[in-house]
Design a protein around this motif. Sequence first.
Motif, PDB file in Angstrom:
ATOM      1  N   ARG A  99      46.382  17.624 -19.743  1.00  0.00           N
ATOM      2  CA  ARG A  99      46.473  16.552 -20.511  1.00  0.00           C
ATOM      3  C   ARG A  99      46.248  16.219 -22.029  1.00  0.00           C
ATOM      4  NH1 ARG A  99      44.848  16.286 -15.375  1.00  0.00           N
ATOM      5  NH2 ARG A  99      45.729  14.670 -14.020  1.00  0.00           N
ATOM      6  N   GLN A 173      56.992  10.629 -18.330  1.00  0.00           N
ATOM      7  CA  GLN A 173      56.512  11.152 -17.075  1.00  0.00           C
ATOM      8  C   GLN A 173      56.466  12.701 -16.976  1.00  0.00           C
ATOM      9  OE1 GLN A 173      54.347   8.948 -15.445  1.00  0.00           O
ATOM     10  NE2 GLN A 173      55.059   7.778 -17.174  1.00  0.00           N
ATOM     11  N   ASN A 268      51.212   3.680 -18.972  1.00  0.00           N
ATOM     12  CA  ASN A 268      51.393   4.789 -17.693  1.00  0.00           C
ATOM     13  C   ASN A 268      51.600   6.103 -18.140  1.00  0.00           C
ATOM     14  OD1 ASN A 268      51.082   5.023 -14.846  1.00  0.00           O
ATOM     15  ND2 ASN A 268      53.301   5.367 -14.719  1.00  0.00           N
ATOM     16  N   PRO A 270      49.670   9.452 -18.723  1.00  0.00           N
ATOM     17  CA  PRO A 270      48.458  10.271 -18.190  1.00  0.00           C
ATOM     18  C   PRO A 270      47.948  11.169 -19.241  1.00  0.00           C
ATOM     19  CG  PRO A 270      50.440  10.853 -16.909  1.00  0.00           C
ATOM     20  CD  PRO A 270      50.857   9.601 -17.878  1.00  0.00           C
TER      21      PRO A 270
ATOM     22  N   THR B  53      46.444  14.992  -3.891  1.00  0.00           N
ATOM     23  CA  THR B  53      45.865  16.239  -4.656  1.00  0.00           C
ATOM     24  C   THR B  53      45.768  17.619  -3.962  1.00  0.00           C
ATOM     25  OG1 THR B  53      43.727  15.768  -4.194  1.00  0.00           O
ATOM     26  CG2 THR B  53      44.436  14.785  -6.205  1.00  0.00           C
ATOM     27  N   GLN B 246      47.578  23.616  -7.700  1.00  0.00           N
ATOM     28  CA  GLN B 246      48.574  22.607  -7.656  1.00  0.00           C
ATOM     29  C   GLN B 246      49.801  23.303  -8.527  1.00  0.00           C
ATOM     30  OE1 GLN B 246      46.888  19.355  -9.409  1.00  0.00           O
ATOM     31  NE2 GLN B 246      45.716  18.558  -7.633  1.00  0.00           N
ATOM     32  N   ASP B 268      53.927  17.014  -9.959  1.00  0.00           N
ATOM     33  CA  ASP B 268      53.389  16.941 -11.075  1.00  0.00           C
ATOM     34  C   ASP B 268      52.065  16.179 -10.882  1.00  0.00           C
ATOM     35  OD1 ASP B 268      52.120  16.298 -13.717  1.00  0.00           O
ATOM     36  OD2 ASP B 268      53.948  15.173 -14.373  1.00  0.00           O
ATOM     37  N   GLY B 269      50.859  16.702 -10.732  1.00  0.00           N
ATOM     38  CA  GLY B 269      49.509  16.225 -10.310  1.00  0.00           C
ATOM     39  C   GLY B 269      49.100  15.404 -11.216  1.00  0.00           C
ATOM     40  N   VAL B 270      49.565  15.543 -12.813  1.00  0.00           N
ATOM     41  CA  VAL B 270      49.010  14.912 -13.721  1.00  0.00           C
ATOM     42  C   VAL B 270      49.548  13.464 -13.655  1.00  0.00           C
ATOM     43  CG1 VAL B 270      49.048  14.576 -16.358  1.00  0.00           C
ATOM     44  CG2 VAL B 270      48.866  16.845 -15.088  1.00  0.00           C
ATOM     45  N   SER B 271      50.834  13.150 -13.674  1.00  0.00           N
ATOM     46  CA  SER B 271      51.662  11.982 -13.742  1.00  0.00           C
ATOM     47  C   SER B 271      51.600  11.454 -12.198  1.00  0.00           C
ATOM     48  CB  SER B 271      53.114  12.104 -14.301  1.00  0.00           C
ATOM     49  OG  SER B 271      53.724  12.913 -13.482  1.00  0.00           O
ATOM     50  N   ASN B 273      54.036  12.181 -10.308  1.00  0.00           N
ATOM     51  CA  ASN B 273      55.447  12.124  -9.985  1.00  0.00           C
ATOM     52  C   ASN B 273      55.915  13.419  -9.228  1.00  0.00           C
ATOM     53  OD1 ASN B 273      55.604   9.851 -11.488  1.00  0.00           O
ATOM     54  ND2 ASN B 273      56.944  10.792 -13.160  1.00  0.00           N
ATOM     55  N   GLY B 297      53.871   8.113 -10.070  1.00  0.00           N
ATOM     56  CA  GLY B 297      52.501   7.765 -10.119  1.00  0.00           C
ATOM     57  C   GLY B 297      52.222   6.599 -11.023  1.00  0.00           C
ATOM     58  N   PHE B 298      51.373   5.751 -10.811  1.00  0.00           N
ATOM     59  CA  PHE B 298      50.944   4.608 -11.689  1.00  0.00           C
ATOM     60  C   PHE B 298      49.406   4.570 -11.969  1.00  0.00           C
ATOM     61  CE2 PHE B 298      55.236   3.615 -10.483  1.00  0.00           C
ATOM     62  CZ  PHE B 298      55.619   3.125 -11.785  1.00  0.00           C
ATOM     63  N   THR B 299      49.229   4.319 -13.343  1.00  0.00           N
ATOM     64  CA  THR B 299      47.624   4.434 -13.456  1.00  0.00           C
ATOM     65  C   THR B 299      46.925   2.943 -13.198  1.00  0.00           C
ATOM     66  OG1 THR B 299      48.383   3.502 -15.755  1.00  0.00           O
ATOM     67  CG2 THR B 299      48.039   5.801 -15.343  1.00  0.00           C
ATOM     68  N   THR B 313      63.735   1.424 -12.676  1.00  0.00           N
ATOM     69  CA  THR B 313      62.958   2.656 -12.235  1.00  0.00           C
ATOM     70  C   THR B 313      62.405   2.661 -10.951  1.00  0.00           C
ATOM     71  OG1 THR B 313      62.149   2.908 -14.673  1.00  0.00           O
ATOM     72  CG2 THR B 313      61.214   4.177 -13.065  1.00  0.00           C
TER      73      THR B 313
END
Lengths: 320, 644
Positions: A99, A173, A268, A270, B53, B246, B268-271, B273, B297-299, B313
């Motif tokens: 990140r 993303q 959004n 990350p 995860t 991952q 993509d474990g970060v976003s 997606n 993914g959404f925060t 999207t």
Amino acid sequence: MGVVPTIGYVVRRFIQAIIVVLGVVLITQIFWLLLGPTALRESFPPRTPPSTIHHFFVLMGFNLPFPFQFVKEVGNLFTGNFGYSLSLNQSVFSAISVRLPRTVLLLGTSTVLALLIAIPLGVLQVVRRNKPIDYALTGASFFFYGMPTFFLGVVLVQIFAVHWHLFSAEGPQVTNLWSIFTDWRGFTLPVLTLAAVTIASFSRYMRSSMMEQMTEDYIRTARAKGMRNRRVLYLHGLRNALIPIVTLLGLSLPGIVGGALVTESVFNFPGMGLLFLHAAEAPDYPLLIGTSLLATIATVVGSLLADIAYAVLDPRIRYS
Amino acid sequence: MALALGALLLGACGSTSSSGSSTTTTVAPTTAALTPGQGGVATWAEPPSGIPTFIFPMNAAYFGTPEFQMQQMMYRPLYWFGTGSQPTLNLSLSVGENPVYNSTDTAVTITIPSKWVWSNGEPVNAGDILLWMNMLRIEAPPPPNAKDNYGGAWGDFAPGYFPLNVKSIVADNSSSVTFNLTSAVNPYWFTYNELSQITPLPASWDVTSLTGAAGSGGCSMTLYTTATQAQCINVFNFLTAQAKIQTTYVTSPLWSVVDGPWTLKSFDGVSGNIDFVPNLKYGGGPQPYLAGFDMLGFTTDTAEYDVLKAGNTIDVGYIPPSDLPANVSGSAFGGPNAPALADKYSFQPFYLYGYNYWVPNFYNPTVGPIFRQLYAREAIQDLSNQALWIKAFFDGYAVPTYGPVPIVPSTWESPAEATDPFPYNPATAVSLLKNNGWTVNPGGISVCAKAGTAPGDCGADIAVGQKFEFTVDWATGAASFQAQEQNLAAAEQAGAGIKINLVGELFSTIIGTDYYPCEEDASCAKFVAADWGGGWVYDPDFLPTGEPLFGCTGTNPDTAASADSSSYCSAENNNLIKLSTTSAGKQSLFNYENYLAKQVPVFYQPETAQLTEVIDHFYVGPQNVFDDLNPESWYWEKGFVPAS
């Protein structure tokens, strides 16, 4: 004076910085070791069998005597082992290392953009002091400086993404940094949101600093010697007016590393800000400590760089 | 426009149940099929913090809905639950054929049809079931000094049940396996709640290194013995360690062997997606219509809603409750869409097969004695106006909860539970308290006036002068109406002088610190009562018999089941649960259900809808009531398939 005293100053500041970082490491580790068992319990779903939690206690070394735990934890930190995030199923180092570049790219781009715009704006306001353009830019600066980032972000999304479909409503993303940078539809709005507030802030500093320089004796002397106004402005005034901006940049480093929580959330995206939020909400203590330590180091390094830059740019400054 | 195309038809033929002045449809409407088109990619919005995860379908530390959703796309469970909008076994999506029980219900044989194959060409076979069972036994091994409720690390463990009630497992041949049980079982229950946990694992995972030959771990042919346990532990540890990397989920020779309809294209474990493409070797059914399925993914809810409004999207997403328009239809299943979405999406709410509640601590030293009195629990439930809550705060998108078994859909609802056993009635609550030794002060705080355990007394351990007052921690930060809801609940209780002091806490704080079981908190005082804003969804305990919720040993609350947050423990209830797990037919389940509805072991409150938005010209059909995903049956309408 000269090079040798500057090196001595840098070394002293460097040692101070290391002491500060070690102090923070000491405090966070003592907190972690004292709170760790309770904190770990909180990381599990309700009524997870005690035997399961005990398994992780042993895994994380909480069964060891306190001094051994401390030495082990500090040793881990210095070998880059920040612990394991149960909520993300990856090492803290891994979570941060993915990140951090994203955040640095986002914040770095917006800061560079802000500098490129704010410095000329500040100079322009001095050149056109008390003229309509100065008043207009001052008003605009106050407007954007006073506007909450989340509000600006949401407004930009509504106008440019939802209504006009010019940009994406969310940030890029993808993981590849170049792909993030070139995804202009996704990258533009978060960068603009961050840059707008920074431009407002930097341009005010720039205007104020420039105004101060333009009243200095050396400027008057330069003019008296017949130097052209543009040369006075850019060769003498601007160069010295930039010194406070260097300090500001140094102090921006923690923000650049720590992330922009609100903007990342709205778009959004990350990055480090959302990682910190996630760590606090989960709660994920190893992750929280890892991100906190990183923010500490960034703050210390940022101040150190600012001080060194200041010392190099202004030879009058020598802290003994 | 989806409504014009008939994508959403509001059901007019469902049965109904009434709650006070409200009427609730108990059958989901049907969604009309479109003409399927082939190809196109569909995107689906994950809820905030819903990023999977962990890929290995076995590990307590990573046991959650996001993980299930991702894993089940690739690694099919032995039995799939959810048929249309019903909470029933769906054999067409299951790996195993209908399980065959012997005449005494003490053994069950499972056969895997030859059409099921792994993507490496190997058939899904009996050894794959044995490998999972061995991994389960490693995950939940009761040590010699284990307490009665020892659950090991397996999240769905209940004392005395799976796998402790399996005597032996024998592979009859390569495609068939027989479980011999320690005693007779209710076949429905054993299939729904125990076999349901199994996911066959390929022999290529029976290794201790990435270069090991399939089966070289020695853990997939028979159940391990004491002599061979160590090698299975090695396999388990190796798979767990691999699942923590991952970045190799897509490329690993382990995880790329799948038997489900999908395989990973990117992770993509970060976003958050996660992209899937069809598994071209899938043998369990027809190939997916879609050329790809992407999880996004959404925060935050807000970030998701912004992207949803942009309309380019997300194909299947959700609308945050605070953005819902007025539900003029009054239906729990439909109403007008939000204006910002109406020209692109159809609103298709549905309900998970679960129930909602807030939890008292029966053993809190101060208030526990009151919570242990049935009349006091009845009074609290009498003062809960679920019909008003549904109308005022959920705008109709909720259904009442009358007991531990959901009434929507009504598949396992007992006739007695069709009506509210405790309709809102402050007068009843007041008289309950008065009849049991309390001086009732409506609007104030009622006080115990008659200590003792005789009829008409307050009850054991309640002293004269004890106030009917307690704290409820409730989860802040979710929907905006939750604060109002909590205030109304407190005001309702005040009608009989029951004083609730509300304390807003983060969800994580509540589940992390409030739910300390008494065996971990010697004083048992930290937790008084809490509403964490959720409830219980029956998955993978698909038959709502309640052993992981309210089971215990005898009347010892320290042996309460893993999800029994109130530490409710009743010998009679244990007996009813036991009967529901051993007696065939619905009646034994109904008996348990009726008993617990009237026992009020937790305080029932409305179950809210899942507020799904589906883009026009796209079909998802009835959504799975257990929140599992099967996008292989989703498709774009012919003529509207986007370019991949």
